[in-house]
Design a protein around this motif. Structure first.
Motif, PDB file in Angstrom:
ATOM      1  N   ALA A  42      41.420  -0.869 -32.353  1.00 15.88           N
ATOM      2  CA  ALA A  42      41.319  -1.844 -31.552  1.00 15.88           C
ATOM      3  C   ALA A  42      39.941  -1.955 -30.929  1.00 15.88           C
ATOM      4  CB  ALA A  42      42.797  -1.331 -30.297  1.00 15.88           C
ATOM      5  N   VAL A  43      40.139  -3.648 -30.448  1.00 20.70           N
ATOM      6  CA  VAL A  43      39.067  -4.126 -29.932  1.00 20.70           C
ATOM      7  C   VAL A  43      38.070  -3.083 -29.164  1.00 20.70           C
ATOM      8  CG1 VAL A  43      37.951  -6.217 -28.272  1.00 20.70           C
ATOM      9  CG2 VAL A  43      39.104  -6.658 -30.226  1.00 20.70           C
ATOM     10  N   GLY A  44      37.379  -2.554 -29.444  1.00 16.36           N
ATOM     11  CA  GLY A  44      36.536  -1.385 -28.351  1.00 16.36           C
ATOM     12  C   GLY A  44      36.566  -0.746 -28.528  1.00 16.36           C
ATOM     13  N   GLU A  45      37.132   0.531 -29.021  1.00 18.99           N
ATOM     14  CA  GLU A  45      37.146   1.144 -30.198  1.00 18.99           C
ATOM     15  C   GLU A  45      36.234   1.708 -31.259  1.00 18.99           C
ATOM     16  OE1 GLU A  45      40.089   4.410 -32.168  1.00 18.99           O
ATOM     17  OE2 GLU A  45      41.015   2.432 -31.709  1.00 18.99           O
ATOM     18  N   THR A  46      35.485   2.695 -30.793  1.00 22.05           N
ATOM     19  CA  THR A  46      33.756   2.152 -32.073  1.00 22.05           C
ATOM     20  C   THR A  46      34.639   2.535 -33.471  1.00 22.05           C
ATOM     21  OG1 THR A  46      33.386   4.754 -31.236  1.00 22.05           O
ATOM     22  CG2 THR A  46      32.565   3.205 -29.942  1.00 22.05           C
ATOM     23  N   MET A  47      33.335   2.714 -34.569  1.00 16.11           N
ATOM     24  CA  MET A  47      34.092   2.924 -35.797  1.00 16.11           C
ATOM     25  C   MET A  47      32.308   3.330 -35.996  1.00 16.11           C
ATOM     26  SD  MET A  47      34.994  -0.663 -38.189  1.00 16.11           S
ATOM     27  CE  MET A  47      33.582  -2.336 -37.888  1.00 16.11           C
ATOM     28  N   TRP A  48      32.041   3.388 -37.243  1.00 13.90           N
ATOM     29  CA  TRP A  48      31.275   4.194 -37.529  1.00 13.90           C
ATOM     30  C   TRP A  48      30.264   3.673 -38.795  1.00 13.90           C
ATOM     31  CZ3 TRP A  48      28.788   8.658 -35.675  1.00 13.90           C
ATOM     32  CH2 TRP A  48      29.764   9.614 -34.332  1.00 13.90           C
ATOM     33  N   LEU A  49      28.769   2.669 -38.675  1.00 16.01           N
ATOM     34  CA  LEU A  49      27.980   2.288 -39.384  1.00 16.01           C
ATOM     35  C   LEU A  49      27.042   3.257 -40.123  1.00 16.01           C
ATOM     36  CD1 LEU A  49      29.621  -0.032 -38.054  1.00 16.01           C
ATOM     37  CD2 LEU A  49      27.382  -1.421 -37.802  1.00 16.01           C
ATOM     38  N   ASP A  87      30.431  -2.325 -47.220  1.00 15.81           N
ATOM     39  CA  ASP A  87      30.002  -2.998 -46.164  1.00 15.81           C
ATOM     40  C   ASP A  87      29.002  -2.725 -45.308  1.00 15.81           C
ATOM     41  OD1 ASP A  87      31.093  -4.940 -48.139  1.00 15.81           O
ATOM     42  OD2 ASP A  87      32.557  -5.731 -46.959  1.00 15.81           O
ATOM     43  N   GLY A  88      28.812  -1.031 -45.363  1.00 21.65           N
ATOM     44  CA  GLY A  88      27.841  -0.932 -44.170  1.00 21.65           C
ATOM     45  C   GLY A  88      28.654  -0.234 -43.187  1.00 21.65           C
ATOM     46  N   VAL A  89      30.008  -0.310 -43.093  1.00 21.37           N
ATOM     47  CA  VAL A  89      31.038   0.433 -42.767  1.00 21.37           C
ATOM     48  C   VAL A  89      31.083   1.934 -43.421  1.00 21.37           C
ATOM     49  CG1 VAL A  89      33.345   0.487 -41.113  1.00 21.37           C
ATOM     50  CG2 VAL A  89      31.142  -1.434 -41.455  1.00 21.37           C
ATOM     51  N   ALA A  90      31.594   2.740 -42.777  1.00 26.27           N
ATOM     52  CA  ALA A  90      32.153   4.538 -43.246  1.00 26.27           C
ATOM     53  C   ALA A  90      33.691   4.060 -43.161  1.00 26.27           C
ATOM     54  CB  ALA A  90      31.614   5.563 -42.291  1.00 26.27           C
TER      55      ALA A  90
END
Length: 122
Positions: A42-49, A87-90
């Motif tokens: 969801a928007v606001g959650e973090t993902m790893w780059l 694209d830079g995202v794990a």
């Protein structure tokens, strides 16, 4: 893999990156890097780059999620048991245990059947 297939995707955007994944593609999310499908974040959650400057993964909050139609279905398999970086995202193709096991299994299978090497990304 089918590079010419048209499919529904989700584009997840942070301040530093945008990645486009199928809704069922997995990625580590939140501080604990829990694997979630793209449709579950969801928007606001973090993902790893991937951060070349730091040499590791860094968290970025998701600022936007959009549905898009695009070409190409792929499932990268890593040779050394890490998360594929798209694209830079794990991202991930399976559970953390399976990804780690592939560090040992993929080179063995590739040695036994060299034609499979074309399916593996380093």
């Amino acid at each position: 893999a089918d590079p010419s297939a048209k499919a529904a995707f989700l584009s997840l955007t942070t301040a530093a990156a945008t990645v486009t994944l199928t809704p069922t593609h997995k990625l580590p999310a939140g501080p604990a890097k829990a694997l979630k499908q793209a449709s579950e974040v969801a928007v606001g959650e973090t993902m790893w780059l991937a951060s070349p400057a730091v040499g590791t993964l860094v968290q970025e909050p998701i600022l936007g999620i959009a549905s898009v139609m695009a070409d190409g279905l792929h499932s990268p398999l890593t040779k050394h048991g890490g998360w594929p970086v798209v694209d830079g995202v794990a991202t991930s193709y399976n559970s953390a245990a399976v990804v780690a096991r592939n560090k040992y299994l993929v080179p063995l299978v590739e040695a036994v059947c060299p034609s499979l090497g074309r399916l593996v990304v380093a």
